[in-house]
Write a protein that holds these residues in place. Sequence first.
Motif, PDB file in Angstrom:
ATOM      1  N   GLY A  48       0.811  -1.212   0.000  1.00 31.51           N
ATOM      2  CA  GLY A  48       0.000   0.000   0.000  1.00 31.51           C
ATOM      3  C   GLY A  48       0.841   1.257   0.000  1.00 31.51           C
ATOM      4  O   GLY A  48       0.299   2.372  -0.025  1.00 31.51           O
ATOM      5  N   GLY A  49       2.161   1.112   0.054  1.00 33.81           N
ATOM      6  CA  GLY A  49       3.064   2.265   0.080  1.00 33.81           C
ATOM      7  C   GLY A  49       3.934   2.247   1.317  1.00 33.81           C
ATOM      8  O   GLY A  49       5.111   1.871   1.254  1.00 33.81           O
ATOM      9  N   PRO A  50       3.376   2.608   2.479  1.00 34.82           N
ATOM     10  CA  PRO A  50       4.177   2.545   3.707  1.00 34.82           C
ATOM     11  C   PRO A  50       4.525   1.103   4.043  1.00 34.82           C
ATOM     12  O   PRO A  50       3.718   0.196   3.832  1.00 34.82           O
ATOM     13  N   GLY A  51       5.693   0.876   4.563  1.00 30.59           N
ATOM     14  CA  GLY A  51       6.091  -0.468   4.953  1.00 30.59           C
ATOM     15  C   GLY A  51       5.541  -0.833   6.320  1.00 30.59           C
ATOM     16  O   GLY A  51       4.627  -0.178   6.845  1.00 30.59           O
ATOM     17  N   LYS A  52       6.091  -1.871   6.883  1.00 32.02           N
ATOM     18  CA  LYS A  52       5.690  -2.346   8.200  1.00 32.02           C
ATOM     19  C   LYS A  52       5.788  -1.219   9.232  1.00 32.02           C
ATOM     20  O   LYS A  52       6.836  -0.584   9.381  1.00 32.02           O
ATOM     21  N   ASP A  53       4.687  -0.953   9.922  1.00 28.66           N
ATOM     22  CA  ASP A  53       4.583   0.092  10.947  1.00 28.66           C
ATOM     23  C   ASP A  53       4.829   1.491  10.386  1.00 28.66           C
ATOM     24  O   ASP A  53       5.012   2.440  11.155  1.00 28.66           O
ATOM     25  N   SER A 135      -1.336  -8.137  20.150  1.00 28.90           N
ATOM     26  CA  SER A 135      -1.345  -6.708  19.832  1.00 28.90           C
ATOM     27  C   SER A 135      -1.106  -6.584  18.342  1.00 28.90           C
ATOM     28  O   SER A 135      -0.339  -7.362  17.751  1.00 28.90           O
ATOM     29  N   PHE A 136      -1.764  -5.600  17.730  1.00 27.62           N
ATOM     30  CA  PHE A 136      -1.771  -5.517  16.278  1.00 27.62           C
ATOM     31  C   PHE A 136      -1.073  -4.264  15.771  1.00 27.62           C
ATOM     32  O   PHE A 136      -1.119  -3.203  16.389  1.00 27.62           O
ATOM     33  N   GLY A 137      -0.431  -4.423  14.622  1.00 29.66           N
ATOM     34  CA  GLY A 137       0.188  -3.319  13.914  1.00 29.66           C
ATOM     35  C   GLY A 137      -0.263  -3.330  12.468  1.00 29.66           C
ATOM     36  O   GLY A 137      -0.926  -4.271  12.002  1.00 29.66           O
ATOM     37  N   VAL A 138       0.115  -2.295  11.722  1.00 32.39           N
ATOM     38  CA  VAL A 138      -0.250  -2.165  10.314  1.00 32.39           C
ATOM     39  C   VAL A 138       0.902  -2.693   9.459  1.00 32.39           C
ATOM     40  O   VAL A 138       2.032  -2.196   9.562  1.00 32.39           O
ATOM     41  N   SER A 139       0.633  -3.681   8.628  1.00 33.55           N
ATOM     42  CA  SER A 139       1.692  -4.314   7.836  1.00 33.55           C
ATOM     43  C   SER A 139       2.171  -3.430   6.693  1.00 33.55           C
ATOM     44  O   SER A 139       3.290  -3.598   6.205  1.00 33.55           O
ATOM     45  N   GLY A 140       1.314  -2.522   6.243  1.00 38.44           N
ATOM     46  CA  GLY A 140       1.634  -1.731   5.061  1.00 38.44           C
ATOM     47  C   GLY A 140       1.176  -2.394   3.781  1.00 38.44           C
ATOM     48  O   GLY A 140       1.309  -1.826   2.691  1.00 38.44           O
ATOM     49  N   ASN A 141       0.599  -3.595   3.891  1.00 45.77           N
ATOM     50  CA  ASN A 141       0.102  -4.320   2.729  1.00 45.77           C
ATOM     51  C   ASN A 141      -1.415  -4.221   2.633  1.00 45.77           C
ATOM     52  O   ASN A 141      -2.102  -3.924   3.622  1.00 45.77           O
ATOM     53  N   SER A 145      -7.782  -3.986  -1.561  1.00 45.11           N
ATOM     54  CA  SER A 145      -7.740  -2.590  -1.124  1.00 45.11           C
ATOM     55  C   SER A 145      -7.973  -2.437   0.378  1.00 45.11           C
ATOM     56  O   SER A 145      -8.110  -1.320   0.869  1.00 45.11           O
ATOM     57  N   ASP A 146      -7.979  -3.539   1.101  1.00 44.31           N
ATOM     58  CA  ASP A 146      -8.237  -3.511   2.546  1.00 44.31           C
ATOM     59  C   ASP A 146      -6.938  -3.731   3.321  1.00 44.31           C
ATOM     60  O   ASP A 146      -6.082  -4.531   2.909  1.00 44.31           O
ATOM     61  N   MET A 147      -6.819  -3.046   4.458  1.00 45.03           N
ATOM     62  CA  MET A 147      -5.643  -3.159   5.296  1.00 45.03           C
ATOM     63  C   MET A 147      -5.367  -4.600   5.729  1.00 45.03           C
ATOM     64  O   MET A 147      -6.269  -5.320   6.155  1.00 45.03           O
ATOM     65  N   VAL A 148      -4.108  -4.991   5.626  1.00 44.99           N
ATOM     66  CA  VAL A 148      -3.646  -6.248   6.209  1.00 44.99           C
ATOM     67  C   VAL A 148      -2.931  -5.903   7.518  1.00 44.99           C
ATOM     68  O   VAL A 148      -1.912  -5.210   7.510  1.00 44.99           O
ATOM     69  N   MET A 149      -3.492  -6.357   8.622  1.00 48.41           N
ATOM     70  CA  MET A 149      -2.887  -6.148   9.938  1.00 48.41           C
ATOM     71  C   MET A 149      -1.912  -7.293  10.203  1.00 48.41           C
ATOM     72  O   MET A 149      -1.917  -8.314   9.518  1.00 48.41           O
ATOM     73  N   TYR A 150      -1.083  -7.128  11.229  1.00 46.34           N
ATOM     74  CA  TYR A 150      -0.261  -8.244  11.683  1.00 46.34           C
ATOM     75  C   TYR A 150      -0.229  -8.236  13.202  1.00 46.34           C
ATOM     76  O   TYR A 150      -0.368  -7.189  13.831  1.00 46.34           O
ATOM     77  N   ASP A 151      -0.101  -9.416  13.797  1.00 49.02           N
ATOM     78  CA  ASP A 151       0.054  -9.462  15.250  1.00 49.02           C
ATOM     79  C   ASP A 151       1.538  -9.524  15.588  1.00 49.02           C
ATOM     80  O   ASP A 151       2.324 -10.159  14.885  1.00 49.02           O
ATOM     81  N   LEU A 223      -6.159   1.077  -5.708  1.00 47.85           N
ATOM     82  CA  LEU A 223      -5.352  -0.139  -5.558  1.00 47.85           C
ATOM     83  C   LEU A 223      -6.218  -1.394  -5.442  1.00 47.85           C
ATOM     84  O   LEU A 223      -5.973  -2.277  -4.630  1.00 47.85           O
ATOM     85  N   TYR A 224      -7.237  -1.469  -6.296  1.00 48.07           N
ATOM     86  CA  TYR A 224      -8.148  -2.614  -6.276  1.00 48.07           C
ATOM     87  C   TYR A 224      -8.194  -3.233  -7.662  1.00 48.07           C
ATOM     88  O   TYR A 224      -8.455  -2.553  -8.658  1.00 48.07           O
TER      89      TYR A 224
END
Length: 319
Positions: A48-53, A135-141, A145-151, A223-224
């Motif tokens: 999605g552009g920004p990387g992990k966190d 606890s969850f963070g934003v993967s950047g993926n 077009s939907d956010m992929v979170m990561y634990d 991005l879809y």
Amino acid sequence: MARFSFLIATIWLLAVCAASAQTAFLSAQWPNTDFSKATVDLSEIRSGGPGKDGIPAVDKPTFLVASDERRIGAREPVLTVEISGQRARAYPIRYFMVHEIVNDVIGGVPIAVTFCPLCNSGVVFDRRVAGRPLSFGVSGNLRNSDMVMYDRQTESWWQQAVGEGIVGHFAGRTLRQIPSWMESWVDYRMRNPDGLVLNAPRQNFNYGTNPYVNYDTSARPFLYDGELPPNGIDPMARVIRVGTRAWSLERLRREKRIRENGVELTWQGDQASALDSRQIGNGRSVGAVRVRDAQGRDVVHDVMFAFAFHAFYPKGTWH
């Protein structure tokens, strides 16, 4: 016939090589994620552009009493959580434009409050899996077009709109959703003057602006690459998702109340779109919704874009 078989074999080999290259690339970026376990095709996942966190989740939220908050516009949308025996909490969408995830605890229950601007999906989850708090963070993926979170415990990947683990140790697991709803700040504050509201995670930061100006009136999602909804449905129309069913927000605007399939949807009045004008509080009105069952209890739901509903519920029912 032999030439045709050779062509098929070549296409298959190229697909295998592409998938292997994709897995190798992702593994280099995410060495702690188990890519041998996946419930989706990894080719569907894109940056999605920004990387992990690169989009920083909020891990230590602080709160104000609603009557003391003066920075939020009256029509600005907030994501509301009201749990019996606990003070109500409002999470202003202005903060999710910067952070997308808030890891919080209410009454001893660890929750993740999430909002994906590209799908207009605001969902609250119980962060526990088999009793283990994550606890969850934003993967950047993104996927569809939907956010992929990561634990952060296993670095498994989770699909925000549906709360499903899609890659890694927890692939195939599902987070329990907690009832929540979008409403205007003024409506929340009038109902809960002693309730709580999320404080600005960063001091002296310019919250309240929308980086996706006019996004929800654009011709198609960002991005879809997936299929668009059937029967000419506007992909950017808001729909009220309850389980695998979707009701048009425009229909509810006209009828004000809908009772179908064991749920009652009610129109709750004005609320600014967070994805319209540069200043969120100036966004055009998109209305607010409450969803309850026959006993008057709040029901888990989401007000998402039609394309996202079709992407994640391709066999879902449209009302």
